[in-house]
Design a protein around this motif. Structure first.
Motif, mmCIF file in Angstrom:
data_model
loop_
_atom_site.group_PDB
_atom_site.id
_atom_site.type_symbol
_atom_site.label_atom_id
_atom_site.label_comp_id
_atom_site.label_asym_id
_atom_site.label_seq_id
_atom_site.Cartn_x
_atom_site.Cartn_y
_atom_site.Cartn_z
ATOM 1 N N ALA A 30 34.075 47.256 52.929
ATOM 2 C CA ALA A 30 34.635 45.948 52.271
ATOM 3 C C ALA A 30 33.211 45.255 52.205
ATOM 4 N N ASP A 31 32.274 46.015 52.458
ATOM 5 C CA ASP A 31 30.580 45.285 52.205
ATOM 6 C C ASP A 31 30.456 45.506 50.864
ATOM 7 N N LEU A 32 30.806 46.249 49.750
ATOM 8 C CA LEU A 32 29.952 46.356 48.670
ATOM 9 C C LEU A 32 31.205 46.246 47.519
ATOM 10 N N VAL A 33 32.762 45.220 47.989
ATOM 11 C CA VAL A 33 32.796 44.830 46.738
ATOM 12 C C VAL A 33 32.804 43.301 47.015
ATOM 13 N N PRO A 34 33.288 43.398 45.703
ATOM 14 C CA PRO A 34 32.535 41.393 44.345
ATOM 15 C C PRO A 34 33.569 40.496 44.739
ATOM 16 N N ARG A 35 32.944 39.448 45.607
ATOM 17 C CA ARG A 35 33.992 38.810 45.594
ATOM 18 C C ARG A 35 33.012 37.192 45.230
ATOM 19 N N SER A 90 32.935 33.979 44.394
ATOM 20 C CA SER A 90 32.197 32.188 44.673
ATOM 21 C C SER A 90 31.541 31.581 43.780
ATOM 22 N N ASP A 91 31.691 30.426 43.430
ATOM 23 C CA ASP A 91 31.037 29.464 42.577
ATOM 24 C C ASP A 91 31.069 30.014 41.304
ATOM 25 N N GLY A 92 31.839 31.134 40.688
ATOM 26 C CA GLY A 92 31.650 31.351 38.961
ATOM 27 C C GLY A 92 30.359 32.903 39.533
ATOM 28 N N ILE A 93 29.874 33.155 40.940
ATOM 29 C CA ILE A 93 28.906 34.608 40.669
ATOM 30 C C ILE A 93 30.420 35.673 41.347
ATOM 31 N N TRP A 94 30.132 36.824 41.351
ATOM 32 C CA TRP A 94 30.683 37.810 42.340
ATOM 33 C C TRP A 94 29.467 37.863 42.719
ATOM 34 N N ARG A 95 29.976 38.134 44.723
ATOM 35 C CA ARG A 95 28.644 38.420 45.765
ATOM 36 C C ARG A 95 29.233 39.785 46.635
ATOM 37 N N ALA A 96 28.232 40.221 47.243
ATOM 38 C CA ALA A 96 28.638 41.167 47.995
ATOM 39 C C ALA A 96 29.130 40.830 49.856
ATOM 40 N N ARG A 97 29.375 40.874 50.747
ATOM 41 C CA ARG A 97 29.812 40.651 51.555
ATOM 42 C C ARG A 97 28.644 40.686 52.588
ATOM 43 N N SER A 98 27.711 41.947 52.022
ATOM 44 C CA SER A 98 26.333 42.693 52.522
ATOM 45 C C SER A 98 25.576 44.073 51.250
ATOM 46 N N GLY A 99 24.477 42.727 51.107
ATOM 47 C CA GLY A 99 23.692 43.419 50.177
ATOM 48 C C GLY A 99 24.638 43.401 48.902
ATOM 49 N N ALA A 138 31.266 34.383 30.785
ATOM 50 C CA ALA A 138 29.969 34.592 31.454
ATOM 51 C C ALA A 138 30.195 36.203 32.857
ATOM 52 N N LEU A 139 29.949 36.677 32.794
ATOM 53 C CA LEU A 139 30.239 37.426 34.407
ATOM 54 C C LEU A 139 28.361 36.653 35.071
ATOM 55 N N ARG A 140 29.411 36.258 36.094
ATOM 56 C CA ARG A 140 27.277 36.724 36.952
ATOM 57 C C ARG A 140 27.703 37.554 38.349
ATOM 58 N N LEU A 141 26.574 38.484 38.243
ATOM 59 C CA LEU A 141 26.757 39.409 39.607
ATOM 60 C C LEU A 141 25.605 39.364 40.342
ATOM 61 N N GLN A 142 25.515 38.419 41.716
ATOM 62 C CA GLN A 142 24.591 38.044 42.306
ATOM 63 C C GLN A 142 23.026 39.309 42.244
ATOM 64 N N GLU A 143 23.785 40.640 42.394
ATOM 65 C CA GLU A 143 22.536 41.776 42.924
ATOM 66 C C GLU A 143 24.127 42.400 43.201
ATOM 67 N N VAL A 144 23.305 43.807 41.635
ATOM 68 C CA VAL A 144 24.370 45.188 42.215
ATOM 69 C C VAL A 144 22.669 46.333 41.934
ATOM 70 N N ALA A 145 23.695 46.908 42.578
ATOM 71 C CA ALA A 145 22.668 48.065 42.873
ATOM 72 C C ALA A 145 22.568 48.976 41.596
ATOM 73 N N VAL A 146 21.483 49.605 41.411
ATOM 74 C CA VAL A 146 21.901 50.841 40.088
ATOM 75 C C VAL A 146 22.353 49.944 38.692
ATOM 76 N N PRO A 147 21.995 49.048 38.451
ATOM 77 C CA PRO A 147 23.295 48.329 37.261
ATOM 78 C C PRO A 147 23.079 48.654 36.145
ATOM 79 N N LEU A 148 22.703 49.616 35.729
ATOM 80 C CA LEU A 148 23.129 50.930 34.233
ATOM 81 C C LEU A 148 24.518 51.358 34.583
ATOM 82 N N LEU A 149 24.680 51.713 36.073
ATOM 83 C CA LEU A 149 26.260 52.098 36.357
ATOM 84 C C LEU A 149 27.120 51.569 35.769
ATOM 85 N N LEU A 150 27.214 50.154 35.835
ATOM 86 C CA LEU A 150 28.173 49.573 35.049
ATOM 87 C C LEU A 150 27.899 49.587 33.259
#
Length: 212
Positions: free
Chosen positions: A60-65, A67-76, A99-111
């Protein structure tokens, strides 16, 4: 050591499962690492970095949520495997020019494997961008521009369309090399999938013991 792509995919899938991913996400992780290795990137090392970083973190802390057009995690940071699977499901939005905007992604190249799949599905050229790095899809082999050292650094990510076709990169030589350290990390996660022997398992039971 040098491993076959099949071996890389199988080990990555089992390691992701041992790290707590569902079977479906573990399958996606295995395919993603295989794609990366086949396109000249250090896929197993990238997955090892992700699993170490997320070890013990609730789903639940890792899944995108959104908000305001940006994907965020609940924590981290977001998990790129979870976010990548959702990107593929929303490829039509990219086709429409969103466009898809993600606030912060761990190891982005895995996308990257998921962005490549979305590009094929939507039939558009896409750019995956973060921290001065740009990876272009849609004109053949993916083309990486920017600092390769940022491939495992968490940060904000944008996936957007590009006019026409992305420049075609030359075919990359597969990277099937797995360091001893990376192999050990992935094996340690994979080992978690092995259930300890019990009287029931010795009797052939246990088929329903799979974790969700």
């Amino acid at each position: 050591m040098i491993c076959s792509l099949n071996e890389i995919e199988a080990l990555s899938r089992k390691a992701a499962r041992g790290a707590g991913m569902s079977w479906g996400l573990a399958e996606e992780a295995g395919k993603a690492v295989r794609w990366l290795s086949d396109n000249g990137f250090a896929g197993p090392w990238l997955l090892a970095e992700l699993l170490r970083r997320n070890d013990g973190t609730p789903y639940a802390d890792l899944v995108p949520r959104p908000s305001d057009g940006i994907w965020r995690a609940r924590s981290g940071p977001l998990c790129p495997i979870i976010a990548g699977a959702l990107i593929c499901d929303r490829a039509d939005e990219l086709k429409a020019g969103a466009a898809l905007r993600l606030q912060e992604v761990a190891v982005p190249l895995l996308l990257a494997p998921f962005a490549a799949a979305a590009s094929r599905s939507a039939g558009v050229a896409l750019a995956l961008e973060w921290q001065g790095v740009s990876l272009l899809f849609g004109g053949g082999a993916p083309k990486l521009d920017g600092a390769a050292g940022a491939t495992a650094t968490a940060g904000p990510v944008t996936l957007s369309t590009r006019e026409g076709q992305a420049p075609a990169g030359g075919p990359a030589a597969p990277d099937r090399h797995v360091t001893a350290e990376t192999f050990q990390i992935l094996e340690s996660f994979a080992f978690r999938t092995y259930a300890p022997a019990t009287e029931a398992s010795r009797a052939g039971a246990g088929a329903g013991s799979e974790r969700d």
